[in-house]
Write a protein that holds these residues in place. Structure first.
Motif, mmCIF file in Angstrom:
data_model
loop_
_atom_site.group_PDB
_atom_site.id
_atom_site.type_symbol
_atom_site.label_atom_id
_atom_site.label_comp_id
_atom_site.label_asym_id
_atom_site.label_seq_id
_atom_site.Cartn_x
_atom_site.Cartn_y
_atom_site.Cartn_z
ATOM 1 N N TYR A 1 0.812 -1.211 0.000
ATOM 2 C CA TYR A 1 0.000 0.000 0.000
ATOM 3 C C TYR A 1 0.850 1.267 0.000
ATOM 4 C CZ TYR A 1 -4.007 -3.034 0.748
ATOM 5 O OH TYR A 1 -4.979 -3.992 0.597
ATOM 6 N N TYR A 2 2.057 1.196 0.551
ATOM 7 C CA TYR A 2 2.989 2.322 0.430
ATOM 8 C C TYR A 2 3.281 2.581 -1.044
ATOM 9 C CZ TYR A 2 7.130 5.280 1.227
ATOM 10 O OH TYR A 2 8.031 6.324 1.238
ATOM 11 N N LYS A 3 3.608 1.514 -1.756
ATOM 12 C CA LYS A 3 3.938 1.648 -3.174
ATOM 13 C C LYS A 3 2.727 2.105 -3.983
ATOM 14 C CE LYS A 3 7.499 -1.913 -2.736
ATOM 15 N NZ LYS A 3 7.913 -3.294 -3.063
ATOM 16 N N GLU A 4 1.555 1.603 -3.622
ATOM 17 C CA GLU A 4 0.336 1.999 -4.321
ATOM 18 C C GLU A 4 0.027 3.481 -4.094
ATOM 19 O OE1 GLU A 4 -2.325 -0.968 -5.879
ATOM 20 O OE2 GLU A 4 -0.330 -0.359 -6.562
ATOM 21 N N ALA A 5 0.206 3.953 -2.871
ATOM 22 C CA ALA A 5 -0.042 5.367 -2.573
ATOM 23 C C ALA A 5 0.924 6.259 -3.339
ATOM 24 C CB ALA A 5 0.079 5.619 -1.063
ATOM 25 N N GLU A 6 2.181 5.832 -3.418
ATOM 26 C CA GLU A 6 3.172 6.599 -4.180
ATOM 27 C C GLU A 6 2.803 6.637 -5.658
ATOM 28 O OE1 GLU A 6 7.974 6.567 -5.243
ATOM 29 O OE2 GLU A 6 7.185 5.227 -3.682
ATOM 30 N N ASN A 7 2.420 5.481 -6.203
ATOM 31 C CA ASN A 7 2.058 5.416 -7.614
ATOM 32 C C ASN A 7 0.818 6.251 -7.917
ATOM 33 O OD1 ASN A 7 4.175 3.694 -8.227
ATOM 34 N ND2 ASN A 7 2.953 1.826 -7.963
ATOM 35 N N LEU A 8 -0.180 6.153 -7.060
ATOM 36 C CA LEU A 8 -1.413 6.907 -7.287
ATOM 37 C C LEU A 8 -1.139 8.408 -7.276
ATOM 38 C CD1 LEU A 8 -4.472 7.093 -7.650
ATOM 39 C CD2 LEU A 8 -4.677 7.037 -5.148
ATOM 40 N N SER A 9 -0.365 8.871 -6.316
ATOM 41 C CA SER A 9 -0.054 10.299 -6.235
ATOM 42 C C SER A 9 0.728 10.766 -7.459
ATOM 43 C CB SER A 9 0.747 10.596 -4.969
ATOM 44 O OG SER A 9 -0.037 10.374 -3.830
ATOM 45 N N PHE A 10 1.644 9.932 -7.916
ATOM 46 C CA PHE A 10 2.399 10.263 -9.127
ATOM 47 C C PHE A 10 1.461 10.400 -10.325
ATOM 48 C CE2 PHE A 10 4.742 8.862 -12.925
ATOM 49 C CZ PHE A 10 5.761 9.812 -12.943
ATOM 50 N N MET A 11 0.503 9.474 -10.436
ATOM 51 C CA MET A 11 -0.453 9.506 -11.539
ATOM 52 C C MET A 11 -1.352 10.737 -11.453
ATOM 53 S SD MET A 11 -1.374 5.444 -11.301
ATOM 54 C CE MET A 11 -2.722 5.422 -12.481
ATOM 55 N N LEU A 12 -1.809 11.045 -10.257
ATOM 56 C CA LEU A 12 -2.676 12.212 -10.073
ATOM 57 C C LEU A 12 -1.920 13.512 -10.332
ATOM 58 C CD1 LEU A 12 -4.581 11.088 -6.853
ATOM 59 C CD2 LEU A 12 -5.605 11.471 -9.110
ATOM 60 N N ALA A 13 -0.676 13.568 -9.878
ATOM 61 C CA ALA A 13 0.138 14.766 -10.107
ATOM 62 C C ALA A 13 0.348 15.002 -11.591
ATOM 63 C CB ALA A 13 1.482 14.623 -9.388
ATOM 64 N N ASN A 14 0.513 13.924 -12.341
ATOM 65 C CA ASN A 14 0.694 14.056 -13.777
ATOM 66 C C ASN A 14 -0.583 14.517 -14.478
ATOM 67 O OD1 ASN A 14 3.376 13.356 -13.681
ATOM 68 N ND2 ASN A 14 3.032 11.193 -14.162
ATOM 69 N N ARG A 15 -1.711 14.387 -13.793
ATOM 70 C CA ARG A 15 -2.979 14.923 -14.303
ATOM 71 C C ARG A 15 -3.226 16.348 -13.811
ATOM 72 N NH1 ARG A 15 -7.099 11.304 -16.023
ATOM 73 N NH2 ARG A 15 -6.104 9.484 -16.975
ATOM 74 N N GLY A 16 -2.289 16.882 -13.030
ATOM 75 C CA GLY A 16 -2.408 18.265 -12.581
ATOM 76 C C GLY A 16 -3.021 18.458 -11.214
ATOM 77 N N PHE A 17 -3.158 17.384 -10.445
ATOM 78 C CA PHE A 17 -3.747 17.493 -9.111
ATOM 79 C C PHE A 17 -2.664 17.702 -8.050
ATOM 80 C CE2 PHE A 17 -6.976 15.083 -11.407
ATOM 81 C CZ PHE A 17 -8.132 15.758 -11.035
ATOM 82 N N ASN A 18 -2.872 18.685 -7.183
ATOM 83 C CA ASN A 18 -2.060 18.792 -5.974
ATOM 84 C C ASN A 18 -2.432 17.647 -5.048
ATOM 85 O OD1 ASN A 18 -0.999 21.510 -6.637
ATOM 86 N ND2 ASN A 18 -3.131 22.118 -6.340
ATOM 87 N N ILE A 19 -1.482 17.211 -4.223
ATOM 88 C CA ILE A 19 -1.731 16.138 -3.262
ATOM 89 C C ILE A 19 -1.589 16.691 -1.847
ATOM 90 C CG2 ILE A 19 -0.944 13.908 -2.380
ATOM 91 C CD1 ILE A 19 -2.308 13.760 -5.130
ATOM 92 N N ILE A 20 -2.604 16.420 -1.028
ATOM 93 C CA ILE A 20 -2.605 16.844 0.372
ATOM 94 C C ILE A 20 -2.587 15.605 1.261
ATOM 95 C CG2 ILE A 20 -3.848 18.124 2.163
ATOM 96 C CD1 ILE A 20 -5.205 19.729 -0.053
ATOM 97 N N THR A 21 -1.716 15.600 2.270
ATOM 98 C CA THR A 21 -1.682 14.514 3.248
ATOM 99 C C THR A 21 -1.528 15.107 4.650
ATOM 100 O OG1 THR A 21 0.710 14.118 3.543
ATOM 101 C CG2 THR A 21 -0.308 13.238 1.534
ATOM 102 N N GLY A 22 -1.524 14.214 5.623
ATOM 103 C CA GLY A 22 -1.292 14.631 6.999
ATOM 104 C C GLY A 22 0.162 14.909 7.318
ATOM 105 N N GLY A 23 1.051 14.761 6.334
ATOM 106 C CA GLY A 23 2.433 15.184 6.494
ATOM 107 C C GLY A 23 3.359 14.229 7.206
ATOM 108 N N GLY A 24 2.853 13.111 7.681
ATOM 109 C CA GLY A 24 3.676 12.195 8.458
ATOM 110 C C GLY A 24 4.319 11.105 7.618
ATOM 111 N N PRO A 25 4.796 10.040 8.271
ATOM 112 C CA PRO A 25 5.425 8.918 7.567
ATOM 113 C C PRO A 25 4.373 7.964 6.987
ATOM 114 C CG PRO A 25 5.467 8.542 9.920
ATOM 115 C CD PRO A 25 4.875 9.905 9.727
ATOM 116 N N GLY A 26 4.824 6.797 6.552
ATOM 117 C CA GLY A 26 3.901 5.775 6.075
ATOM 118 C C GLY A 26 3.221 6.163 4.775
#
Length: 214
Positions: free
Chosen positions: A58-83
Motif C-alpha cells: 500500500y505504500y507503493k500503491e499510494a506513491e504510484n497513485l499520487s504520481f499519476m494524479l500529479a501528472n494529471r495536474g492534481f495537488n496532493i494533500i496529506t497529513g504530512g507524516g510517515p507511512g
C-alpha cells in the motif's frame, strides 16, 4: 476554608487563562490554513497509516497513485507524516508543477514530518487540521490505516452525507483490508436503518488506481 477558597479561585483563573490562550491558538491554526491553501487548484487528499513500511504494497500503491494524479495536474494533500502520507507526498513531489502538501500535527510518537512535502503546515489541533485536510480537495482517497484513518474516513462520509461538502468523491483503496468494514456498514447500519442504502454509494471500494485517477 479560606485557603481552600483561594486555591479554588486561583485554579479557575488558571483554567480561564488557558482557555483564552487556546482560542488564540485555534484561530491561528485556521488563519494559517486559509491563508496558505486558499489559492490551491484542483487537489486530492490521501489518508492512511503512519506505520506503513516502505516495502508494503500500500505504500507503493499510494506513491504510484499520487504520481499519476500529479501528472494529471492534481495537488496532493496529506497529513504530512510517515507511512502512507510519506508515500503520497513522495509520488507528488516528482512533478514540479503541482504542490505536495503536508499538514502536520505535533504528536508524542509516529508523527515525524516526511521530507517530500513541498509545502508544510503545522497545526496544534486535530480538528483544525482535519478541516484543512478536507476543505480544499475534490476527492478523498482512504488507504489502510488505524484509528486516525478511520476517523478521517467517517468524518468525510458524514460531511458528504449531511451535504456540508458537495461534489466530493470518496475512494477506499484496499478491498481485502476494508471489505469486512463495508460489509458491517451494509449488514448493520443499513439493515437497522441507521443510514440509507443510498449512502453506500458515497464509497467506491477499489484496488484499481486507474479507476481513481479517471
Amino acid at each position: 476554608m479560606k485557603k481552600r477558597a483561594d486555591l479554588s479561585k486561583r485554579y479557575v483563573k488558571d483554567i480561564k487563562s488557558a482557555d483564552v490562550w487556546s482560542v488564540f491558538k485555534i484561530i491561528a491554526d485556521f488563519v494559517k490554513g486559509f491563508d496558505e491553501l486558499g489559492e490551491l487548484g484542483p487537489s486530492v487528499t490521501i489518508f492512511g497509516s503512519a506505520r506503513t513500511d516502505h516495502n508494503d504494497l500500500y505504500y507503493k500503491e499510494a506513491e504510484n497513485l499520487s504520481f499519476m494524479l500529479a501528472n494529471r495536474g492534481f495537488n496532493i494533500i496529506t497529513g504530512g507524516g510517515p507511512g502512507i502520507m510519506e508515500a503520497a507526498n513522495k509520488g507528488a513531489s516528482q512533478n514540479e508543477n503541482v504542490e505536495s502538501i503536508g499538514l502536520n500535527i505535533d504528536l508524542p510518537f509516529e508523527q515525524v514530518t516526511n521530507p517530500y512535502a513541498t509545502k508544510e503546515l503545522n497545526f496544534d489541533y486535530f480538528f483544525s487540521r482535519k478541516v484543512m485536510l478536507v476543505k480544499y480537495s475534490m476527492a478523498y482517497v482512504i488507504f489502510p490505516g488505524g484509528f486516525g484513518t478511520l476517523d478521517e474516513l467517517f468524518e468525510a462520509l458524514t460531511l458528504v452525507q449531511t451535504r456540508k461538502v458537495t461534489g466530493v468523491k470518496i475512494f477506499v483503496v484496499g478491498v481485502e483490508f476494508y471489505k469486512s468494514l463495508l460489509e458491517f456498514i451494509e449488514n448493520q447500519l443499513v439493515a437497522n436503518n441507521m443510514i440509507d442504502v443510498e449512502d453506500l454509494h458515497m464509497i467506491r471500494l477499489t484496488d484499481d488506481l486507474q479507476c481513481v485517477v479517471d
